[in-house]
Design a protein around this motif. Structure first.
Motif, PDB file in Angstrom:
ATOM      1  N   UNK A 126       0.870  -1.183   0.000  1.00  0.00           N
ATOM      2  CA  UNK A 126       0.000   0.000   0.000  1.00  0.00           C
ATOM      3  C   UNK A 126       0.906   1.231   0.000  1.00  0.00           C
ATOM      4  N   UNK A 127       0.628   2.165  -0.903  1.00  0.00           N
ATOM      5  CA  UNK A 127       1.463   3.368  -1.005  1.00  0.00           C
ATOM      6  C   UNK A 127       0.739   4.576  -0.426  1.00  0.00           C
ATOM      7  N   UNK A 128       1.530   5.548   0.004  1.00  0.00           N
ATOM      8  CA  UNK A 128       0.959   6.791   0.534  1.00  0.00           C
ATOM      9  C   UNK A 128       1.865   7.945   0.123  1.00  0.00           C
ATOM     10  N   UNK A 129       1.245   9.095  -0.111  1.00  0.00           N
ATOM     11  CA  UNK A 129       2.042  10.308  -0.335  1.00  0.00           C
ATOM     12  C   UNK A 129       1.282  11.469   0.290  1.00  0.00           C
ATOM     13  N   UNK A 130       2.011  12.355   0.923  1.00  0.00           N
ATOM     14  CA  UNK A 130       1.377  13.541   1.510  1.00  0.00           C
ATOM     15  C   UNK A 130       2.234  14.752   1.178  1.00  0.00           C
ATOM     16  N   UNK A 131       1.562  15.827   0.787  1.00  0.00           N
ATOM     17  CA  UNK A 131       2.258  17.082   0.450  1.00  0.00           C
ATOM     18  C   UNK A 131       1.738  18.178   1.363  1.00  0.00           C
ATOM     19  N   UNK A 132       2.667  18.960   1.924  1.00  0.00           N
ATOM     20  CA  UNK A 132       2.261  20.137   2.705  1.00  0.00           C
ATOM     21  C   UNK A 132       3.020  21.343   2.198  1.00  0.00           C
ATOM     22  N   UNK A 133       2.298  22.311   1.686  1.00  0.00           N
ATOM     23  CA  UNK A 133       2.913  23.567   1.239  1.00  0.00           C
ATOM     24  C   UNK A 133       2.762  24.590   2.365  1.00  0.00           C
ATOM     25  N   UNK A 134       3.861  25.194   2.763  1.00  0.00           N
ATOM     26  CA  UNK A 134       3.832  26.263   3.766  1.00  0.00           C
ATOM     27  C   UNK A 134       4.135  27.569   3.049  1.00  0.00           C
ATOM     28  N   UNK A 135       3.154  28.484   3.047  1.00  0.00           N
ATOM     29  CA  UNK A 135       3.301  29.726   2.283  1.00  0.00           C
ATOM     30  C   UNK A 135       3.949  30.804   3.152  1.00  0.00           C
TER      31      UNK A 135
END
Length: 393
Positions: free
Chosen positions: A364-373
């Motif tokens: 099972x794969x997972x990806x998470x992206x968090x952009x901090x402006x």
């Protein structure tokens, strides 16, 4: 009237140049070796105009966009680093500094531009800050920032990474101690320091940073320039001073939308890549969501130097990964939002590639992206790829 004002300005600049030449002659008479030190009095701006270096710095207040000096350092570090392009031959470093306005408009620049902006912001936060001109390892010219605490503590700030280092001078007369730790900071020599009002040339016997004493009132260690002379050409309103910087602009990036967009694109890119390898892809949305706290903690650590929340993250992962299964995660950081470039960079990392191209049972794969402006639409982009699988090898 214009002609008269231009003549007045030209006369002030001429007098400052005469003074600077005289100061430099005196500086060289202290020790002939001073000729090799990086003492930079003038720098060329983006329009090819030679300006005194002090005019590139001025106290800059960030309004409500930045809350603290360390957050300001983090903001400056996520602006892209780009070396000034060399025009023509010669192996020397092409010297072109940007005024604050030009640097913020381009959103990228060399280490001098980063250092000038960080120094300006730290001055705005009420610190006694200076830009340092010197070298890193292998004699590479470099520029960074230092602050002088009211208790005498000297702190170096690396404007490209937001790292902070406390300076502890080594007395060369002390007997060498085998256990004496090497300085943690990457700086080797220092030639001069300056801000919007002061300029000091390092006239200590050695220009090695670790041996330097930063007692700026001691003229046998730091040769000062006349404050009046600097003010005549660098004070706000002096016509030759750099145009005033507008206030920082709030970010126009919607961090949640940008995070989602990059995540969707990365899922497609990972699925296509695995398909080319003959592997199927099953995404685990719950696992993806659980990666968020880790990304928030990484950004907090970059900004404040404090890490928090790791126990909860590890506990959540343990609960979602069944017995007999293996969990692998790989965080990576970018300062741009181009998903294809991000993916290409990730595949070049053997650890990341191991996660993306994971083989096994019940993968099972997972990806998470968090952009901090940050202000001026600068962004810190944190990404974590993860996988859980039953190892059958």
């Amino acid at each position: 009237q214009f002609t008269l004002e231009r003549q007045k300005t030209a006369e002030k600049e001429r007098l400052f140049l005469v003074y600077a030449k005289q100061w430099w002659r005196e500086y060289l008479q202290i020790r002939p070796t001073h000729n090799t030190r990086l003492v930079k009095i003038f720098a060329q701006d983006e329009n090819g105009v030679n300006r005194p270096v002090c005019s590139y710095v001025r106290p800059l207040r960030a309004g409500r966009l930045l809350d603290a000096p360390r957050q300001a350092a983090r903001f400056v570090s996520v602006l892209a680093h780009e070396r000034a392009a060399v025009i023509g031959g010669g192996g020397g470093k092409q010297e072109q500094w940007c005024t604050l306005l030009a640097f913020l408009c381009r959103n990228k620049g060399d280490c001098e531009d980063h250092a000038n902006l960080l120094c300006s912001l730290l001055l705005g936060f009420g610190l006694e800050a200076f830009v340092c001109v010197g070298t890193k390892a292998k004699g590479v010219p470099h520029t960074w920032v230092m602050t002088c605490g009211s208790d005498g503590t000297i702190t170096f700030w690396e404007s490209l990474t937001a790292h902070r280092y406390i300076h502890r001078p080594i007395n060369p007369d002390d007997p060498p101690i085998a256990e004496q730790p090497k300085p943690l900071y990457p700086y080797r020599t220092i030639g001069c320091i300056f801000n919007h009002e002061k300029f000091f040339g390092n006239c200590q016997p050695s220009d090695a940073v670790e041996l330097c004493v930063f007692d700026l009132h001691d003229e046998s260690k730091w040769k000062p320039m006349s404050g009046e002379a600097i003010k005549s050409v660098c004070a706000p309103g002096a016509t030759s001073s750099v145009p005033p910087s507008p206030p920082l602009c709030a970010s126009t990036v919607d961090a949640a939308v940008a995070s989602n967009d990059i995540e969707v694109q990365l899922r497609i890119l990972v699925s296509e890549h695995r398909k080319d390898l003959g592997l199927s892809t099953v995404w685990d949305d719950q696992l993806s969501y659980l990666l968020s706290p880790a990304l928030a903690a990484y950004e907090l650590e970059r900004t404040t130097g404090l890490s928090a929340g790791n126990e909860e993250f590890q506990d959540a992962v343990r609960r979602v990964v069944p017995d007999g299964h293996t969990f692998k995660g790989f965080p990576i950081h970018f300062v741009h939002r181009n998903a294809r470039r991000i993916f290409a960079t990730c595949l070049r990392s053997p650890f990341c590639e191991e996660v993306i191209c994971c083989r096994g049972d019940q993968v099972r794969l997972a990806v998470r992206v968090r952009v901090f402006a940050y202000p001026e639409s600068a962004c810190a982009v944190w990404i974590m790829f993860a996988c859980k699988y039953r190892s059958v090898l």
